[in-house]
Design an enzyme around this catalytic site. Structure first.
Site, PDB file in Angstrom:
ATOM      1  N   TRP A 100      31.288  38.743  34.791  1.00 38.20           N
ATOM      2  CA  TRP A 100      31.968  39.925  35.332  1.00 38.20           C
ATOM      3  C   TRP A 100      31.397  40.278  36.696  1.00 38.20           C
ATOM      4  CZ3 TRP A 100      36.353  40.244  33.295  1.00 38.20           C
ATOM      5  CH2 TRP A 100      36.558  40.077  31.918  1.00 38.20           C
ATOM      6  N   ASP A 167      29.236  48.931  37.012  1.00 43.32           N
ATOM      7  CA  ASP A 167      30.280  48.607  36.043  1.00 43.32           C
ATOM      8  C   ASP A 167      29.662  48.871  34.676  1.00 43.32           C
ATOM      9  OD1 ASP A 167      31.980  47.418  34.211  1.00 43.32           O
ATOM     10  OD2 ASP A 167      32.035  45.446  35.191  1.00 43.32           O
ATOM     11  N   LYS A 191      36.279  49.050  25.716  1.00 44.09           N
ATOM     12  CA  LYS A 191      35.081  48.551  25.036  1.00 44.09           C
ATOM     13  C   LYS A 191      34.415  49.661  24.208  1.00 44.09           C
ATOM     14  CE  LYS A 191      35.507  44.555  27.188  1.00 44.09           C
ATOM     15  NZ  LYS A 191      35.153  44.401  28.586  1.00 44.09           N
TER      16      LYS A 191
HETATM   17  C1  PLP Z   1      35.661  43.589  29.798  1.00 49.35           C
HETATM   18  C2  PLP Z   1      34.860  43.793  31.014  1.00 49.35           C
HETATM   19  C3  PLP Z   1      35.451  43.820  32.298  1.00 49.35           C
HETATM   20  C4  PLP Z   1      36.929  43.580  32.510  1.00 49.35           C
HETATM   21  O1  PLP Z   1      37.652  44.688  32.140  1.00 49.35           O
HETATM   22  P1  PLP Z   1      39.250  44.749  32.286  1.00 49.35           P
HETATM   23  O2  PLP Z   1      39.519  46.175  31.972  1.00 49.35           O
HETATM   24  O3  PLP Z   1      39.811  43.788  31.298  1.00 49.35           O
HETATM   25  O4  PLP Z   1      39.591  44.367  33.668  1.00 49.35           O
HETATM   26  C5  PLP Z   1      34.635  44.059  33.382  1.00 49.35           C
HETATM   27  N1  PLP Z   1      33.315  44.255  33.236  1.00 49.35           N
HETATM   28  C6  PLP Z   1      32.714  44.228  32.016  1.00 49.35           C
HETATM   29  C7  PLP Z   1      31.248  44.453  31.930  1.00 49.35           C
HETATM   30  C8  PLP Z   1      33.475  43.997  30.880  1.00 49.35           C
HETATM   31  O5  PLP Z   1      32.875  43.972  29.671  1.00 49.35           O
END
Ligand code: PLP
Length: 361
Positions: A100, A167, A191
């Site tokens: 990511w 993030d 998540k």
């Molecule tokens: C799942 C995830 C993403 C991607 O998220 P989307 O909403 O599908 O674009 C980005 N960063 C992390 C740490 C993730 O777990």
């Protein structure tokens, strides 16, 4: 209904109460006689949900007034380019702790120079790099607090000499965060705080509007902040149903006692599983112990036991375990114990691992 323990990495398990209240709202939203999927986002009852959702975020994470809390579409992946668009003038620094982070780096390069201060790619991102230097001439420093695929996590709020951007897709609301240490926090809701379809952005307002490039209206965070106190996240049609489920999920979390209570529960759940991974002669964990995530737990068959992998997968499936296949880049198994994952599910998984070991003693 079939008994299933949901360990999926995302979209994730949600509290039962949240599913029930959402079903009711889909039938009849706020006693309007119209369902959640059909209402206008200008309905007065909806404006109340938007305001309450923002307030829940502020209460749960103690977010100061100088920060905006907005809800957008496009997933965390869209933030990978919106962050540099809004913040990168000359140079940005990134910590590469997984795929990511790598994807975020790729997008930042469209906007300027990117310095990767450290990477753990050499060991399949099984640890968090330490002893790196954050360049003081960077416009910001970007981290991924929880590396969903590899099960590593930065569980403390780090000190950064430049604007810190995180993030937090897969560990937001799992612990108390000192928001003041960050310029921006973002993530996909799916998540730990809701379903797919909505992205949260917490951003310090005085940092915006400093880039030299012109920004498209939708990309400029200021568009979504709007005038106080109304209009937040309502420049265009917001993802109404996803925000509603997030609202219900945060209400559930608040009733439970908030993020500190949640952190205690999560720590207990996580310890239960790691203790079993470490004790069980058939399995070994893949992440460096000091960097282990309390959200995503990764393990593989112990050396010499690799031939039992498919058999364990079938055994676990038979016992109702769902979503424990590891990401293809790590292999083996991964169990995601997000906020709404009940302790009974973890106990069932641990019992399943113990029973499998007995079969192969
Ligand atoms: C799942 C995830 C993403 C991607 O998220 P989307 O909403 O599908 O674009 C980005 N960063 C992390 C740490 C993730 O777990």
């Amino acid at each position: 209904m079939k008994k299933a323990y949901n360990f999926n990495a995302g979209p994730c398990v949600l509290p039962k109460e949240v599913i029930e209240s959402t079903i009711e709202a889909i039938r009849n939203f706020d006693n309007t006689g119209i369902g959640l999927l059909e209402i206008s986002h200008r309905t007065p009852g909806w404006e109340r949900i938007m305001a309450e959702t923002e307030q829940l975020w502020r209460d749960l994470l103690d977010i100061p007034q100088e920060y905006a809390v907005i809800f957008l579409g496009g997933g965390a992946s869209t933030q990978f380019f919106e962050v540099p668009a809004n913040f990168l003038n000359k140079k940005a620094a990134y910590l590469q702790t997984g795929v990511w982070a790598k994807k975020a780096i790729k997008e930042a390069k469209f906007y300027g120079e990117v310095e990767v201060v450290a990477s753990s790619e050499d060991k399949t991102y099984s640890y968090i790099p330490k002893n790196y230097t954050i360049p003081t001439d960077a416009d910001y420093f970007h981290i991924t607090t929880n590396n969903t695929i590899y099960g590593t996590e930065i569980r403390e709020d780090i000190d950064s000499p430049v604007t810190l951007i995180a993030d937090m897709s897969s560990d937001i609301m799992s612990r108390k965060v000192d928001v003041r240490k960050y310029g921006m926090i973002y993530g996909g809701a799916q998540k730990n705080v809701g379903p797919a379809g909505v992205t949260f952005v917490i951003v310090r307002k005085d940092l915006l509007g400093k880039v030299n490039r012109p920004l498209q209206t939708m990309v400029d965070y200021r568009t979504h902040i709007g005038a106080e106190p109304k209009n937040n996240s309502m420049f265009n049609t917001p993802p109404v149903s996803a925000i509603f489920v997030m609202h219900e999920t945060l209400k559930w979390l608040k009733n439970l006692g908030g993020v500190e209570v949640m952190n205690k529960i999560n720590t207990q759940k996580s310890k239960l599983l790691y203790d079993e991974i470490d004790r069980n002669s058939l399995f070994v964990g893949t992440a460096a112990k000091e960097d282990r995530s309390i959200m995503n737990h990764c393990w593989v068959m112990a050396p010499g036991k690799e031939h039992l992998q498919d058999e364990f997968m079938a055994f676990a499936k038979e016992r109702g375990m769902v979503g424990i296949k590891g990401h293809r880049s790590v292999g083996g198994f991964r169990a995601s114990l997000y906020n709404a994952c009940p302790v009974e599910a973890v106990e069932a998984l641990v019992a399943c691992m113990q029973d499998f070991e007995k079969l192969h003693k």
